[in-house]
Structures are given as C-alpha cells and as structure tokens.
Scaffold this active site. Structure first.
Site, PDB file in Angstrom:
ATOM      1  N   GLY A 325       2.759   6.567  -1.987  1.00 19.63           N
ATOM      2  CA  GLY A 325       2.267   5.909  -3.194  1.00 19.63           C
ATOM      3  C   GLY A 325       2.905   4.590  -3.602  1.00 19.63           C
ATOM      4  O   GLY A 325       2.507   4.034  -4.613  1.00 19.63           O
ATOM      5  N   GLY A 327       2.638   1.711  -2.027  1.00 22.35           N
ATOM      6  CA  GLY A 327       1.878   0.585  -1.469  1.00 22.35           C
ATOM      7  C   GLY A 327       1.086  -0.175  -2.526  1.00 22.35           C
ATOM      8  O   GLY A 327       0.693   0.394  -3.555  1.00 22.35           O
ATOM      9  N   SER A 328       0.850  -1.456  -2.230  1.00 20.61           N
ATOM     10  CA  SER A 328       0.206  -2.332  -3.201  1.00 20.61           C
ATOM     11  C   SER A 328      -1.241  -1.930  -3.481  1.00 20.61           C
ATOM     12  O   SER A 328      -1.782  -2.290  -4.518  1.00 20.61           O
ATOM     13  CB  SER A 328       0.264  -3.776  -2.703  1.00 20.61           C
ATOM     14  N   CYS A 330      -2.214   1.375  -3.168  1.00 21.71           N
ATOM     15  CA  CYS A 330      -2.195   2.845  -3.249  1.00 21.71           C
ATOM     16  C   CYS A 330      -2.465   3.326  -4.665  1.00 21.71           C
ATOM     17  O   CYS A 330      -1.959   2.745  -5.622  1.00 21.71           O
ATOM     18  CB  CYS A 330      -0.822   3.396  -2.875  1.00 21.71           C
ATOM     19  N   GLY A 365       5.093  -0.920  -0.580  1.00 21.45           N
ATOM     20  CA  GLY A 365       5.735  -1.395  -1.807  1.00 21.45           C
ATOM     21  C   GLY A 365       6.593  -2.632  -1.646  1.00 21.45           C
ATOM     22  O   GLY A 365       7.226  -3.066  -2.603  1.00 21.45           O
ATOM     23  N   GLY A 385       2.134  -4.060   4.694  1.00 17.33           N
ATOM     24  CA  GLY A 385       0.680  -4.137   4.660  1.00 17.33           C
ATOM     25  C   GLY A 385       0.266  -5.398   3.933  1.00 17.33           C
ATOM     26  O   GLY A 385      -0.085  -6.412   4.529  1.00 17.33           O
ATOM     27  N   MET A 412      -6.222   2.548   3.191  1.00 18.59           N
ATOM     28  CA  MET A 412      -6.871   3.428   4.167  1.00 18.59           C
ATOM     29  C   MET A 412      -7.382   4.690   3.476  1.00 18.59           C
ATOM     30  O   MET A 412      -8.085   5.499   4.070  1.00 18.59           O
ATOM     31  CB  MET A 412      -5.897   3.780   5.287  1.00 18.59           C
ATOM     32  N   ARG A 425      -6.432  11.142   7.647  1.00 18.01           N
ATOM     33  CA  ARG A 425      -5.115  10.744   7.160  1.00 18.01           C
ATOM     34  C   ARG A 425      -4.847  11.327   5.767  1.00 18.01           C
ATOM     35  O   ARG A 425      -3.724  11.589   5.387  1.00 18.01           O
ATOM     36  CB  ARG A 425      -5.130   9.212   7.104  1.00 18.01           C
ATOM     37  N   GLU A 494      15.896 -11.838 -15.811  1.00 17.47           N
ATOM     38  CA  GLU A 494      16.809 -12.895 -15.386  1.00 17.47           C
ATOM     39  C   GLU A 494      16.654 -13.192 -13.885  1.00 17.47           C
ATOM     40  O   GLU A 494      16.905 -14.301 -13.420  1.00 17.47           O
ATOM     41  CB  GLU A 494      18.234 -12.430 -15.687  1.00 17.47           C
TER      42      GLU A 494
HETATM   43  P1  XMP Z   1       1.963  -2.435   1.068  1.00 13.47           P
HETATM   44  O1  XMP Z   1       2.673  -2.301  -0.259  1.00 13.47           O
HETATM   45  O2  XMP Z   1       2.780  -3.085   2.095  1.00 13.47           O
HETATM   46  O3  XMP Z   1       1.712  -0.921   1.533  1.00 13.47           O
HETATM   47  O4  XMP Z   1       0.610  -3.070   0.880  1.00 13.47           O
HETATM   48  C1  XMP Z   1       1.130  -0.591   2.769  1.00 13.47           C
HETATM   49  C2  XMP Z   1       1.214   0.905   2.984  1.00 13.47           C
HETATM   50  O5  XMP Z   1       0.449   1.632   2.015  1.00 13.47           O
HETATM   51  C3  XMP Z   1       0.036   2.882   2.569  1.00 13.47           C
HETATM   52  N1  XMP Z   1      -1.407   3.018   2.339  1.00 13.47           N
HETATM   53  C4  XMP Z   1      -1.956   3.738   1.340  1.00 13.47           C
HETATM   54  N2  XMP Z   1      -1.390   4.555   0.436  1.00 13.47           N
HETATM   55  N3  XMP Z   1      -3.542   4.988  -0.471  1.00 13.47           N
HETATM   56  C5  XMP Z   1      -2.206   5.183  -0.494  1.00 13.47           C
HETATM   57  O6  XMP Z   1      -1.712   5.934  -1.355  1.00 13.47           O
HETATM   58  C6  XMP Z   1      -4.174   4.173   0.424  1.00 13.47           C
HETATM   59  O7  XMP Z   1      -5.392   4.006   0.403  1.00 13.47           O
HETATM   60  C7  XMP Z   1      -3.326   3.528   1.399  1.00 13.47           C
HETATM   61  N4  XMP Z   1      -3.596   2.716   2.441  1.00 13.47           N
HETATM   62  C8  XMP Z   1      -2.381   2.419   3.008  1.00 13.47           C
HETATM   63  C9  XMP Z   1       0.380   2.868   4.034  1.00 13.47           C
HETATM   64  O8  XMP Z   1       1.531   3.658   4.193  1.00 13.47           O
HETATM   65  C10 XMP Z   1       0.626   1.386   4.285  1.00 13.47           C
HETATM   66  O9  XMP Z   1       1.493   1.145   5.382  1.00 13.47           O
END
Ligand code: XMP
Length: 508
Positions: A325, A327-328, A330, A365, A385, A412, A425, A494
């Site tokens: 959870g 991820g940007s 997620c 994240g 990601g 995803m 997944r 800051e």
């Molecule tokens: P960032 O923060 O780098 O995160 O954009 C990428 C990672 O997010 C995960 N991922 C998901 N997690 N729902 C989720 O809760 C989604 O639909 C989803 N898609 C990807 C995954 O681990 C990825 O590497």
C-alpha cells in the site's frame, strides 16, 4: 538512535520516509567514490540498487534495457502472453551494445559518389560498409580508405575487398557469447577491426567492431557500469503470477513451461509478484518454481512482516519484496484497511531477512532520492514505479494536455490492469465480473520526465550524497552508519524549500 533502539522506542507508531531523517556522521568519503553495488542472490549482482517495477505502464524491454545499461534491472510485467513476455526478455538479453544484428549494407552496383552523398546527408555516420546482394548474401567490404572523392565514379564492386579475401566468423561461434567471441577474433586477426558474422547460406547476420568491444570490456573502469551476466549480456527479470487449474490448484505444467522458456532465454530472475505474499498460495508457487529450477534467482512478495519474509525464504525465495500500500497509485490501505507505513515495514522485514540470510527489496512509495537512501539503510535495493513511469522508455503514448506532456501510469490492481491479466496478483480471477473484482489502485498520469538515464543519474547522485553524509563507502556501511530521528511536522516543513518563490525545477 541506531535502528533497533529507534524503531522499538517508537512502537506502536509506524513510520514512513518523511517521518524520519538520518543524522550525519563523520566522513572521509566523497560521494563520487561510493560503491552502489548490491545483490539479489549469491549469483545475481547489480551495479546500482534500483529495479523498475513489473507494471504494464513501467517495464517492458525498452525500460529494462535502459535500467540494465545504468547498472540496475527491469522486471518485465506479466500483463501479456507468456510468449510475448519471453520475447521481451530475449530483446534485453540480445541487446548487446556492439553486436549489430542488422548492420547497414550497400549494393555492389552503387557508385562511391552516391555513397559519399549519403554520408554527407548524414544518412550514415560511418565509412566502412559490408556489401551484400538483395538476399543479404555477403559479397565484400568497403573500407573507409576508398570512400573518397577521388574514386567517386567507381563502382562499389570494383573497389571493395571481395568476399574471398575477408576473414569472417560463423554465426554458431558467436551466438552464445558475441563479445567474448569478438574479443578472441580481434586478438587472433591483428589489424582487422570489423568481425563480420555469416550463416551457412553465406548471409551476413551481424557485425561487431573492435571499438565497441573495447568499450564494453573497459566498462569496469568507467563511471556507468551496466549490469551484465557472466556472458556480458544485460540482466533482466520477469514477473510471473500463479496460474491455476479450475479446481484452484497450481497448474504446474503451465508454470514450469513458462519459466523454462524464460530460462532458455537466460532470464536472470523471476519475480512472483502478488499483493499478499504471506499466503499458502504464494508459498506453494515459490516452492514449485524452486523445486523445478534449483539455481534460478527468485524474488517473491509482497510482505510487511518478519514472519512473511521468513516464510517466503523457507519456501525458496532469494529476495523478498516489502511493501503493502505505499505505492503512489495504490489504494490497498484505503480499500482493505491494511498495510504498514513503509519504513517500519522495512525495519520489521529486515529482521526476518537477517534471520534467514535473504535480501529484501523496498517496493513502493519512493518519490525522491532521499527516500531511497533511507530505504537502503534497511533494504538491499528498491523498486520504482511512479518515478520511472514518465520516462520515454516506459510503455505507452505521450499525451499533451494544456501544453504539458504526460504518460499514463496505472496500478496493477486497477480494474483495467486486472482485466489485462494482473487479477491473480490481487487474488482475483480476470474472468470474474467487475462486481467481484475490487480495485486496489488508481489510473493516473505522470508528467513526462525525459530519459531513464537522466532520472537514474539524478537519483544516483542523491544516493551518493547521502552516503557521503553518512561516511559510507558501500551499502553495508550505509546500513551500519544509519542513525535515525523522528521529524516533527515543523521539521518536515523545514526540509522542503520554504519562504521563497521557486524559479528552478528541483531535481530529485
Ligand atoms: P510507486 O510508489 O513507486 O509504487 O509508484 C510502485 C509499486 O506499487 C505497487 N502497486 C500497487 N499497489 N495497488 C496497490 O496497492 C495497485 O494497483 C498497485 N500497482 C502496483 C507495486 O508493488 C509497485 O512496484
């Protein structure tokens, strides 16, 4: 405080990157002298600890090639048929900088003058050309010293070195390891600087120049070190999901045949990517692959606990993905109400990794290089990601909105991605109706961010700075030297530029 004291004293509050800052340490290390090498198993080594995510808007062969050329690795997503995924892996493994599989050729009836004109028009930027007939059969080679104004009325056929006088190499001798074969060839044939590769039918199948071979063998001394396997091929991974029989059991035959095809193309790692890795289903999948491929590096996940790491390690995984959870894109924490803020998750997982002697990968994240530095104090590498989704090497079209350029980036776990294949997944079946599929991600846009080279260059610079501040020459030293403190909301404010009007774009 050191990691144990810090995280234990903050219990039960879980923390993420911006909650924490690292204290500086006495340092004799210049950022440029730091070594960012890491490993995912005893056999798989990367030059930088950055992996591109196995998402269908982030990693296909183009991104994976760019990642490996910069020292990291791409994980090819699995929202495609196994056959297409194997082809994507093959594109990365066969992308050998230096082995031109489709060199530019010329015909024997062309005039030197025509060739000169095309060189001037910059259609070609070099001056040595293999000569072939219309079927691709090698007839000769034109070298730079005859591509001159003085010979402009001469036909290529009259000035070329004929086939009979050329020393060539057979395709079979080079397919396994073209760079090594070329290195041996140039050692044996002193003064020759082009290795022409032909097949049984006499057709030209590729060319290697001695200069390119030298640049590859000199990589060890250069700043940018690509991640290569023992045969000089770029490294690459592929994500796989659990394929099930109608009764819910794993379809061993399909899984083994898919992984066998990937292994036949020399894939370096497979990643068993799921949202919840601490489950019997994922454990069984890891065991199945481990059992069938004892030597293969396996990544599995995702988990957020020490017991989750230990479980997957016991099943046979070499590296475990940590993150639920963060991820940007997620929404797992919102939809399912679960997940641990990422830095605490990494700390907890690192205890399991230490107990079992496996690696952990911080997944999700990460929005800036400082987050990577913090993640690497607890993990062996990071998965990105969103930070890479805007790069030109990510799949997808660039779109313009109000004069700004964007690329699509989607979770995803979105309905669209799950329908395209990633439902497994998230523990769903893609043939379920939309009612039963519950999205755990969003569809978004990322502003176009240029090339992967530029983005990684900035991130690497930031990681190196962080290591310099902590007096760490290597990633194990970074981990040993890390001292954490919690940051108050005022401290967070800051930490970003404030009380000014920003006129330049910050690089992360
Ligand atoms: P960032 O923060 O780098 O995160 O954009 C990428 C990672 O997010 C995960 N991922 C998901 N997690 N729902 C989720 O809760 C989604 O639909 C989803 N898609 C990807 C995954 O681990 C990825 O590497």
């Amino acid at each position: 405080l050191a990691a144990d004291d810090f995280f234990k004293s903050n219990r039960p509050v879980a923390l993420t990157f911006d909650d924490v800052s690292l204290a500086t340490r006495y340092s004799q290390i210049l950022p440029r002298d730091t070594d960012l090498a890491t490993s995912l198993s005893d056999t798989l080594r990367l030059q930088i600890p950055i992996i591109s995510s196995d998402m269908d808007t982030v990693t296909e062969s183009r991104m994976a090639i760019a990642m490996a050329l910069n020292g990291g690795m791409g994980l090819i997503h699995y929202n495609m048929t196994p056959k297409d995924q194997v082809r994507e892996v093959a594109r990365v493994k066969r992308h050998i900088h230096g082995f031109l599989q489709d060199p530019i050729t010329i015909r024997p009836d062309m005039l030197i003058g025509d060739l000169l004109a095309r060189i001037e028009q910059k259609t070609f930027s070099f001056s040595t050309f293999p000569v072939t007939d219309e079927n691709g059969v090698l007839l000769g080679l034109v070298s730079g010293n005859v591509v001159k104004e003085r010979y402009k009325t001469k036909k290529i056929a009259d000035v070329m070195t004929p086939r009979a006088d050329l020393i060539t190499e057979h395709l079979n001798a080079v397919t396994k390891d073209p760079i090594k074969a070329a290195d041996t060839f140039f050692n044996q044939h002193i003064g020759i600087n082009k290795m022409l590769v032909v097949d049984d039918a006499g057709k030209l199948r590729g060319m290697v120049t001695s200069r390119d071979v030298e640049s590859i063998t000199n990589e060890a001394k250069s700043q940018r070190k690509p991640a290569r396997d023992a045969n000089f091929r770029l490294v690459v991974g592929a994500a796989i999901g659990p394929v099930r029989n109608p009764d819910g059991s794993l379809d061993r035959e399909k899984i083994v045949s898919h992984v066998s095809a990937l292994v036949a193309e020399n894939v370096d790692v497979v990643a068993i990517s799921t949202a919840h890795g601490h489950t019997a289903g994922v454990g069984d999948m890891v065991k199945l692959v481990r059992d069938a491929f004892p030597e293969l590096t396996i990544i599995a996940g995702n988990v957020t606990s020490a017991s989750g790491v230990e479980y997957l390690a016991d099943c046979g995984a070499n590296a475990i993905k940590v993150g639920q959870g963060p991820g940007s894109i997620c929404t797992t924490r919102i939809v399912a109400g679960i997940g641990i803020p990422q830095l605490t998750a990494l700390y907890t997982a690192s205890k399991g990794a230490a107990a079992k002697g496996v690696r952990i990968i911080a997944d999700g994240g990460i929005t800036k290089s400082g987050d990577i530095v913090k993640a690497l104090t607890l993990a062996d590498s990071v998965i990105l990601g969103g930070l890479l989704a805007g790069c030109r090497e990510a799949p997808g079209e660039i779109m313009e909105i109000n004069g700004k350029f964007y690329k699509q980036y989607r979770g995803m776990g979105t309905l669209a991605a799950m329908k395209a294949g990633s439902a497994a997944r998230y523990g769903h079946d893609k043939n379920d109706t939309a009612r039963k599929l519950t999205a755990e991600g969003i569809e978004a846009l990322k502003e176009v961010s240029g090339s992967t080279d530029d983005v990684l260059g900035n991130l690497i610079g930031g990681i190196q700075s962080g290591m310099g501040y902590l007096g760490a020459k290597s990633l194990p030293e970074l981990r040993a030297n890390a001292r954490y403190m919690r940051v108050s909301p005022a401290g967070q404010k800051e930490a970003s530029p404030h009380d000014v009007i920003e006129v330049s774009t910050r690089k992360q």
